[in-house]
Design an enzyme around this catalytic site. Structure first.
Site, PDB file in Angstrom:
ATOM      1  CE  LYS A  15      -2.298  -0.911   3.842  1.00 38.11           C
ATOM      2  NZ  LYS A  15      -1.745  -2.208   4.264  1.00 38.11           N
ATOM      3  NE  ARG A  90      -4.202  -0.886   9.824  1.00 35.28           N
ATOM      4  CZ  ARG A  90      -3.121  -0.267   9.346  1.00 35.28           C
ATOM      5  NH1 ARG A  90      -3.166   0.975   8.992  1.00 35.28           N
ATOM      6  NH2 ARG A  90      -1.989  -0.928   9.221  1.00 35.28           N
ATOM      7  NE  ARG A 127       7.097  -2.541   5.905  1.00 31.18           N
ATOM      8  CZ  ARG A 127       5.817  -2.237   6.015  1.00 31.18           C
ATOM      9  NH1 ARG A 127       5.102  -1.932   4.949  1.00 31.18           N
ATOM     10  NH2 ARG A 127       5.235  -2.271   7.191  1.00 31.18           N
ATOM     11  NE  ARG A 160       6.245   0.115  10.382  1.00 30.54           N
ATOM     12  CZ  ARG A 160       5.065   0.125   9.755  1.00 30.54           C
ATOM     13  NH1 ARG A 160       4.963   0.701   8.569  1.00 30.54           N
ATOM     14  NH2 ARG A 160       4.014  -0.429  10.308  1.00 30.54           N
ATOM     15  NE  ARG A 171       1.568  -4.318  11.441  1.00 35.51           N
ATOM     16  CZ  ARG A 171       2.467  -3.824  10.606  1.00 35.51           C
ATOM     17  NH1 ARG A 171       3.719  -4.224  10.669  1.00 35.51           N
ATOM     18  NH2 ARG A 171       2.121  -2.925   9.711  1.00 35.51           N
TER      19      ARG A 171
HETATM   20  P1  AMP Z   1       0.843   1.118   9.108  1.00 37.11           P
HETATM   21  O1  AMP Z   1       2.075   1.942   8.927  1.00 37.11           O
HETATM   22  O2  AMP Z   1      -0.278   1.549   8.206  1.00 37.11           O
HETATM   23  O3  AMP Z   1       1.113  -0.364   9.019  1.00 37.11           O
HETATM   24  O4  AMP Z   1       0.333   1.397  10.596  1.00 37.11           O
HETATM   25  C1  AMP Z   1       1.133   1.112  11.727  1.00 37.11           C
HETATM   26  C2  AMP Z   1       0.267   0.993  12.962  1.00 37.11           C
HETATM   27  O5  AMP Z   1      -0.416   2.235  13.209  1.00 37.11           O
HETATM   28  C3  AMP Z   1      -0.837  -0.039  12.885  1.00 37.11           C
HETATM   29  O6  AMP Z   1      -0.385  -1.363  13.171  1.00 37.11           O
HETATM   30  C4  AMP Z   1      -1.818   0.489  13.937  1.00 37.11           C
HETATM   31  O7  AMP Z   1      -1.337   0.233  15.253  1.00 37.11           O
HETATM   32  C5  AMP Z   1      -1.725   1.991  13.713  1.00 37.11           C
HETATM   33  N1  AMP Z   1      -2.707   2.445  12.705  1.00 37.11           N
HETATM   34  C6  AMP Z   1      -2.444   2.988  11.475  1.00 37.11           C
HETATM   35  N2  AMP Z   1      -3.569   3.287  10.823  1.00 37.11           N
HETATM   36  C7  AMP Z   1      -4.594   2.914  11.635  1.00 37.11           C
HETATM   37  C8  AMP Z   1      -6.010   2.938  11.516  1.00 37.11           C
HETATM   38  N3  AMP Z   1      -6.620   3.408  10.404  1.00 37.11           N
HETATM   39  N4  AMP Z   1      -6.739   2.460  12.562  1.00 37.11           N
HETATM   40  C9  AMP Z   1      -6.158   2.000  13.679  1.00 37.11           C
HETATM   41  N5  AMP Z   1      -4.830   1.922  13.852  1.00 37.11           N
HETATM   42  C10 AMP Z   1      -4.042   2.384  12.847  1.00 37.11           C
END
Ligand code: AMP
Length: 217
Positions: A15, A90, A127, A160, A171
């Site tokens: 994404k 999400r 990654r 990360r 996740r």
């Molecule tokens: P990402 O970089 O998109 O994988 O997001 C990293 C982390 O941020 C996720 O594992 C969640 O803990 C939090 N997070 C990001 N976007 C959301 C969302 N739309 N709703 C809830 N938690 C989020």
């Protein structure tokens, strides 16, 4: 007309990478809730500190925190022509809140990037992201020109903490439990397209551009 593109897919489906490319191609801002949380955390804001525990554990941050932060971001003037959402919505609650907030005006396209769980686990272990600007890399399929250094800003690349295998597995579970229903939500709204994200970054990007072209006729 405002164009809103929503990038859906499991963690590691690509994404972030595809959103960045689309953002350059369409000259629309890339709005990633994960990046916004990481930025908040870096600046030690209240939102960042609230989100930290959830992020470290691979859990979702509560809807009301995400919605406040996201709505604050998309009301900025650079989003007037539209924006690309990465990592949001999400949950179905977030998707419903977004629909209500946008009203009937914008053209909304949701794209689901499809990938196998085994591929996700392999991809995530390789990654790397830039500590400063968040740009994503992959050690074998999308390496930086200079090892460990971001091509875009010269920042240091790091893994990360939530990309460790045990957190990634969790996740994925959270994705199936809480985020997969969002795909059905957009399917029901008749604005969902799916793209296989197993092939190269270039091939997936070409498929995305084709979809956009058919939409714009
Ligand atoms: P990402 O970089 O998109 O994988 O997001 C990293 C982390 O941020 C996720 O594992 C969640 O803990 C939090 N997070 C990001 N976007 C959301 C969302 N739309 N709703 C809830 N938690 C989020």
């Amino acid at each position: 007309m405002q164009t809103v593109i929503i990038m859906l897919g499991a963690p590691g489906a690509g994404k972030g990478t595809q959103s960045l490319r689309l953002s350059q191609e369409l000259e629309l801002p890339h709005v990633s809730t994960g990046d916004l949380f990481r930025e908040n955390l870096k600046n030690q804001t209240e939102v960042g500190l609230r989100a930290k525990g959830y992020m470290d554990a691979g859990e979702l941050v509560p809807d009301e925190v995400v919605l406040d932060m996201l709505f604050g971001r998309i009301q900025k003037s650079d989003c007037d022509r539209g924006f690309i959402l990465d990592g949001f919505p999400r949950t179905v609650v977030q998707a419903e809140a977004l629909t209500k907030r946008l009203g009937g005006e914008p053209e909304v396209l949701a794209v689901n990037l499809e990938v196998d769980d085994d591929d996700v686990i392999k991809r995530m272990s390789q990654r790397r992201v830039c500590e400063d600007c968040g740009a994503p890399y992959h050690l074998t399929s999308a390496p930086s020109k200079k090892e460990g250094i971001c091509d875009l800003c010269g920042g240091t690349l790091m893994q990360r903490s939530d990309d460790r295998e045990e957190v990634v597995r969790h996740r994925l579970k959270v994705y199936y439990d809480q985020t997969a229903p969002v795909v059905t939500f957009y399917q029901d709204q008749r604005c969902l397209r799916s793209v296989e994200s197993r092939s190269s970054v270039e091939d997936v990007f070409s498929s995305l551009l084709e979809i956009l072209q058919t939409l714009r006729g």
